[in-house]
Design an enzyme around this catalytic site. Structure first.
Site, PDB file in Angstrom:
ATOM      1  N   CYS A 102      45.024  43.436  47.362  1.00  0.00           N
ATOM      2  CA  CYS A 102      44.825  42.152  46.686  1.00  0.00           C
ATOM      3  C   CYS A 102      44.891  42.420  45.177  1.00  0.00           C
ATOM      4  O   CYS A 102      44.034  43.108  44.622  1.00  0.00           O
ATOM      5  CB  CYS A 102      43.471  41.584  47.113  1.00  0.00           C
ATOM      6  N   CYS A 109      39.957  34.038  34.441  1.00  0.00           N
ATOM      7  CA  CYS A 109      40.808  32.946  34.923  1.00  0.00           C
ATOM      8  C   CYS A 109      40.414  31.666  34.215  1.00  0.00           C
ATOM      9  O   CYS A 109      39.230  31.422  33.966  1.00  0.00           O
ATOM     10  CB  CYS A 109      40.655  32.783  36.433  1.00  0.00           C
ATOM     11  N   CYS A 113      37.322  27.380  39.019  1.00  0.00           N
ATOM     12  CA  CYS A 113      36.953  26.828  40.334  1.00  0.00           C
ATOM     13  C   CYS A 113      35.459  27.063  40.562  1.00  0.00           C
ATOM     14  O   CYS A 113      34.947  28.153  40.284  1.00  0.00           O
ATOM     15  CB  CYS A 113      37.773  27.499  41.436  1.00  0.00           C
ATOM     16  N   GLY A 162      42.443  35.636  38.704  1.00  0.00           N
ATOM     17  CA  GLY A 162      43.483  34.919  37.984  1.00  0.00           C
ATOM     18  C   GLY A 162      44.289  33.991  38.867  1.00  0.00           C
ATOM     19  O   GLY A 162      44.302  34.114  40.091  1.00  0.00           O
ATOM     20  N   SER A 194      49.144  33.225  46.240  1.00  0.00           N
ATOM     21  CA  SER A 194      48.242  32.108  46.492  1.00  0.00           C
ATOM     22  C   SER A 194      47.962  31.375  45.182  1.00  0.00           C
ATOM     23  O   SER A 194      47.611  31.991  44.185  1.00  0.00           O
ATOM     24  CB  SER A 194      46.937  32.661  47.069  1.00  0.00           C
ATOM     25  N   LEU A 217      43.732  24.809  49.338  1.00  0.00           N
ATOM     26  CA  LEU A 217      43.594  23.355  49.507  1.00  0.00           C
ATOM     27  C   LEU A 217      42.119  22.962  49.417  1.00  0.00           C
ATOM     28  O   LEU A 217      41.740  22.160  48.584  1.00  0.00           O
ATOM     29  CB  LEU A 217      44.209  22.954  50.860  1.00  0.00           C
ATOM     30  N   ASN A 292      32.105  32.547  50.845  1.00  0.00           N
ATOM     31  CA  ASN A 292      31.366  33.790  50.565  1.00  0.00           C
ATOM     32  C   ASN A 292      30.438  33.555  49.380  1.00  0.00           C
ATOM     33  O   ASN A 292      30.930  33.413  48.259  1.00  0.00           O
ATOM     34  CB  ASN A 292      32.336  34.912  50.185  1.00  0.00           C
TER      35      ASN A 292
END
Ligand code: SF4
Length: 340
Positions: A102, A109, A113, A162, A194, A217, A292
């Site tokens: 990953c 970032c 979010c 990011g 992603s 989403l 998580n």
């Protein structure tokens, strides 16, 4: 002083042009590429003279491993450092007999979010393509040389720190270089990008090789999605779907919709109904990711029963759905838990 340009940002064609500009044989690009990317002990090393020429124009820096955390489930999280003192997290995730790396695409970032630890940092800077590729090389070498695992070359997901499409040009260059046949030789379907729905970047995806695409989403409703992913107020779902529908997908390619399941927020019957309305007619696969938790997060992880129930609701609606098992949550290496 470190040279600005890295050898790792060059395609083989660019390397050939450089060699030609120095009156050197372009065939040497093969030896250079094999030495840089294949970790191949039998390869003839780059000669001293050639190395001296290259070192005048390029740096050969790779990220340093500053810390390593290991989970009993096999996940390994690295804190990788760059020349300017900045660092990112990179994660090796075991999956069946193979690993996936990953990769991070930015330090911090800008997307903020609300469910994500990285989002609390803000954006510090974009990573260069060489720094993205460097994470892969360092992680793959660790797997082979430190853990002694001679597995197949790890797959790649751009799901670390990011928003990769906020740094689309560098990510695209990294993908192109990693696909060089004499270098890492990655196939496009071994890579998944992603996005949180950064529309200007989604519009560039038709210029990318045919890698796998995933959209975070998390809710089929704009008002709830906006709370989770603030850029949704600028790029609402209607616009994102219009752009995704315009992508030139392979025949059997699906877009993966990641759905972070949060207790009481997006695991309701009406969410399942709306998902059916949105995705029923599209080439879609849904990945449910139970939330998580991280220090200070305001959301709760649903019980395993609730996760299973929500999956069943989607399957009943003929939506291709799977639950993504969480790896590395004990070392804060799972989705949304990274922070350098
Ligand atoms: S989930 Fe991804 S896009 Fe959102 S803040 Fe975290 S790293 Fe950025």
């Amino acid at each position: 002083m470190t040279l600005e340009k890295s050898i790792y940002e060059l395609s083989q064609e660019e390397l050939k042009s450089f060699l030609a500009s120095k009156d050197l044989s372009t065939d040497l690009s093969t030896t250079i590429f094999r030495n840089l990317y294949k970790n191949n002990k039998h390869e003839q090393p780059i000669g001293k003279k050639l190395l001296a020429v290259l070192e005048k124009s390029f740096n050969f820096d790779l990220p340093t491993i500053d810390t390593v955390s290991k989970s009993p489930d096999g996940t390994v999280k690295f804190l990788m450092g760059f020349n300017d003192g900045k660092s990112v997290e990179t994660v090796l995730i075991p999956f069946h007999k193979r690993f996936t790396v990953c990769l991070s695409s930015q330090v911090g970032c800008a997307m903020k979010c609300s469910f994500c630890y990285t989002g609390t940092m803000g954006l510090s800077r974009h990573l260069k393509s060489s720094e993205i590729i460097g994470q892969y090389i360092v992680a793959a070498n660790y797997l082979e040389n430190v853990l002694g695992l001679k597995t197949m070359a790890p797959n790649i997901v751009f799901m670390g720190q990011g928003e990769p499409l906020h740094n689309a040009d560098e990510v695209l260059n990294a993908i192109n270089v990693m696909m060089e046949p004499l270098g890492l030789g990655m196939g496009p379907r071994q890579m998944t990008l992603s996005t949180a729905g950064y529309l200007p970047g989604i519009k560039k995806l038709n210029n990318f090789p045919k890698i796998n695409i995933a959209l975070s989403l998390h809710s089929p409703f704009n008002d709830i999605r906006k709370e989770l992913i603030p850029i949704n107020q600028h790029f609402p779902l209607e616009d994102i779907f219009e752009a995704l529908d315009g992508l030139d997908l392979m025949k059997r390619q699906f877009i993966v919709y990641e759905y972070l399941l949060i207790d009481g927020l997006n695991d309701r019957l009406e969410d399942a109904d709306k998902l059916e309305e949105l995705l029923g007619e599209r080439k879609a696969a849904i990945n449910i990711i139970p939330f998580n938790p991280f220090p200070g997060s305001k959301y709760k992880r649903p019980s395993d029963e609730k996760v299973e129930l929500f999956k069943e609701m989607l399957v009943e609606r003929k939506l291709r759905t799977m639950i993504r098992t969480t790896k590395g949550s004990d070392i804060l290496a799972a989705c949304g838990q990274l922070k350098s």
